[in-house]
Enzyme design. Structure first.
Site, mmCIF file in Angstrom:
data_model
loop_
_atom_site.group_PDB
_atom_site.id
_atom_site.type_symbol
_atom_site.label_atom_id
_atom_site.label_comp_id
_atom_site.label_asym_id
_atom_site.label_seq_id
_atom_site.Cartn_x
_atom_site.Cartn_y
_atom_site.Cartn_z
ATOM 1 C CG HIS A 66 -0.217 0.278 2.500
ATOM 2 N ND1 HIS A 66 0.522 -0.689 3.137
ATOM 3 C CD2 HIS A 66 -0.099 1.390 3.238
ATOM 4 C CE1 HIS A 66 1.048 -0.178 4.236
ATOM 5 N NE2 HIS A 66 0.698 1.079 4.328
HETATM 6 C C1 UD1 Z 1 -1.889 5.492 6.057
HETATM 7 C C2 UD1 Z 1 -0.564 5.913 6.685
HETATM 8 C C3 UD1 Z 1 0.456 4.802 6.500
HETATM 9 C C4 UD1 Z 1 -0.061 3.472 7.021
HETATM 10 C C5 UD1 Z 1 -1.383 3.176 6.345
HETATM 11 C C6 UD1 Z 1 -1.987 1.883 6.822
HETATM 12 C C7 UD1 Z 1 -0.039 8.297 6.642
HETATM 13 C C8 UD1 Z 1 0.802 9.332 6.018
HETATM 14 N N1 UD1 Z 1 -0.033 7.090 6.051
HETATM 15 O O1 UD1 Z 1 -1.671 5.348 4.653
HETATM 16 O O2 UD1 Z 1 1.627 5.136 7.227
HETATM 17 O O3 UD1 Z 1 0.867 2.470 6.746
HETATM 18 O O4 UD1 Z 1 -2.288 4.257 6.630
HETATM 19 O O5 UD1 Z 1 -3.159 1.601 6.129
HETATM 20 O O6 UD1 Z 1 -0.671 8.576 7.639
HETATM 21 N N2 UD1 Z 1 -9.048 5.048 2.032
HETATM 22 C C9 UD1 Z 1 -10.254 4.398 1.982
HETATM 23 N N3 UD1 Z 1 -10.829 4.037 3.167
HETATM 24 C C10 UD1 Z 1 -10.267 4.294 4.371
HETATM 25 C C11 UD1 Z 1 -9.046 4.979 4.399
HETATM 26 C C12 UD1 Z 1 -8.438 5.346 3.224
HETATM 27 O O7 UD1 Z 1 -10.797 4.142 0.920
HETATM 28 O O8 UD1 Z 1 -10.843 3.925 5.409
HETATM 29 C C13 UD1 Z 1 -8.399 5.408 0.745
HETATM 30 C C14 UD1 Z 1 -8.717 6.819 0.305
HETATM 31 O O9 UD1 Z 1 -8.795 6.844 -1.067
HETATM 32 C C15 UD1 Z 1 -7.492 7.589 0.754
HETATM 33 C C16 UD1 Z 1 -6.399 6.565 0.565
HETATM 34 O O10 UD1 Z 1 -7.007 5.319 0.912
HETATM 35 O O11 UD1 Z 1 -7.275 8.747 0.010
HETATM 36 C C17 UD1 Z 1 -5.194 6.813 1.424
HETATM 37 O O12 UD1 Z 1 -5.550 6.913 2.802
HETATM 38 P P1 UD1 Z 1 -4.576 7.705 3.821
HETATM 39 O O13 UD1 Z 1 -5.087 7.600 5.202
HETATM 40 O O14 UD1 Z 1 -4.320 9.084 3.301
HETATM 41 O O15 UD1 Z 1 -3.212 6.927 3.678
HETATM 42 P P2 UD1 Z 1 -2.888 5.377 3.629
HETATM 43 O O16 UD1 Z 1 -2.343 5.071 2.292
HETATM 44 O O17 UD1 Z 1 -4.017 4.554 4.150
#
Ligand code: UD1
Length: 364
Positions: free
Chosen positions: A204
């Site tokens: 991821h």
């Molecule tokens: C975040 C953390 C990362 C961790 C990961 C675990 C930061 C900078 N990154 O990354 O360190 O390893 O979580 O999962 O804090 N999304 C969904 N549903 C959700 C959450 C996210 O669909 O419940 C999608 C959205 O499109 C979002 C994307 O995932 O834009 C990224 O989510 P985000 O929380 O920004 O970062 P992660 O890649 O999950």
């Protein structure tokens, strides 16, 4: 009063042992704030149920956004909460945006900060998590470290030893507590993998999934491995949306792609797998404790003990590198070449040591 701040999936496994240890201390009040960085049931609520901890006292519902938007939203929404609750300590976990945002607000309100999993460094400032770690550790009053290298990193950055407490790895507390429950789920059997070798995969990180060429290479690698043994890939929402938007849906047709898994399912699969391919921080540690070989598709790791003492090995994010590493690993395994060691204080009692450290410092 401890106010715990969590927001993203890996935070929840770190909160659980600290929260549960805190519950054993008479008169210690605890308040849990969820920022809402992760919000899908599979990325959030389900973990609280599986980890046996109560639902958060409040949820700030910040949702997704750019780094600046998400960090700013967390800061703006958590400030009135901290002003209202005025805890003795704000406890933050790991290296996600919620961690750094909460620390920035707490320090300016004069509230003490404890950072669980302090001191880890990849020395790769292109990773958002590295920035979150550097900032949070500079601000925290109490740095609770999982391994000796973390202490050394902090000392090298000029942080006084009095602010550092080596407590061990909280992820391991959760793993050891729930390992039997995970086993009982028998996920490999449910997937028809009884006793068969298989690879378990999670990916991821932006460095692996946000560029079409790299993501294609990784999917080609998995497809090649899948010719040899079943490959089970638990797909993070970020990764799924990139596979779709880059039109890579057909590249890894032999790979079994699953929705994000719960904690117990993940451990059930990881424990029984022949090898894990990942870019997750948590799985690097969990495979070390489970004694399962792990290939981490990254140029560096902030968790070096998983390489020097555990089962982890770094691999470039290309098809050739991953496939070659899988082959070497299978050959080494058949020779019985490798006996992992469990790193110091990865013993299931880190949560208790964290609560002790907090209580001792509260009394001063
Ligand atoms: C975040 C953390 C990362 C961790 C990961 C675990 C930061 C900078 N990154 O990354 O360190 O390893 O979580 O999962 O804090 N999304 C969904 N549903 C959700 C959450 C996210 O669909 O419940 C999608 C959205 O499109 C979002 C994307 O995932 O834009 C990224 O989510 P985000 O929380 O920004 O970062 P992660 O890649 O999950």
């Amino acid at each position: 009063m401890l106010l715990h701040v969590v927001g993203a999936r890996p935070n929840f496994m770190k909160l659980a042992p600290v929260f549960l240890a805190g519950r054993g201390v008479p008169h210690l009040r605890q308040h849990v704030v969820h920022t809402g960085q992760h919000y899908d049931r599979d990325m959030s609520d389900r973990f609280f149920e599986e980890l046996g901890i109560p639902r958060p006292d409040e949820n700030l519902d910040v949702g997704s956004g750019s780094h600046a938007q998400q960090t700013a939203a967390i800061m703006a929404r958590i400030e009135p909460v901290l002003e209202r609750v005025r805890p003795e300590w704000v406890v933050v976990y790991g290296d996600v945006n919620s961690t750094m945002a909460a620390a920035l607000v707490a320090v300016k309100l004069g509230i003490r900060i404890a950072h669980v999993e302090a001191g880890l460094r990849s020395r790769d400032r292109t990773m958002p998590e590295e920035i979150n770690r550097l900032v949070t550790d500079q601000l925290a009053d109490l740095l609770l470290t999982p391994s000796r290298d973390a202490d050394a990193n902090l000392r090298a950055e000029g942080i006084p030893a009095t602010r550092i407490a080596f407590v061990g790895n909280v992820m391991v507390d959760t793993l050891l507590r729930l390992r039997d429950q995970a086993r009982a789920l028998a996920v490999p059997e449910r997937l028809g993998l009884n006793g068969k070798p298989f690879a378990f995969v999670t990916l991821h990180r932006p460095s692996n999934v946000d560029q079409a060429d790299t993501l294609r290479e990784m999917l080609l690698a998995l497809e090649t491995v899948a010719q040899q043994m079943p490959v089970i890939f638990a797909v993070h929402p970020r990764t799924r949306s990139r596979i779709e938007s880059f039109g890579l849906g057909g590249v890894a047709g032999s790979v079994t792609m699953l929705a994000p898994l719960g904690y117990l399912e993940t451990i059930s699969l990881a424990e029984r797998s022949t090898l894990v391919i990942t870019d997750s921080g948590g799985l690097q540690e969990e495979t070390t404790v489970l004694g399962v070989p792990c290939l981490t598709a990254r140029p560096n790791t902030e968790r070096p003990v998983t390489v020097t003492e555990g089962t982890n090995r770094l691999v470039a994010s290309t098809r050739n590198a991953v496939v070659a590493a899988v082959e070497e690993l299978l050959a080494a395994r058949s020779r019985g070449a490798f006996v992992p060691r469990r790193p110091e204080l990865w013993d299931g009692n880190a949560g208790t040591r964290i609560i002790q450290a907090l209580v001792q410092r509260s009394a001063r």
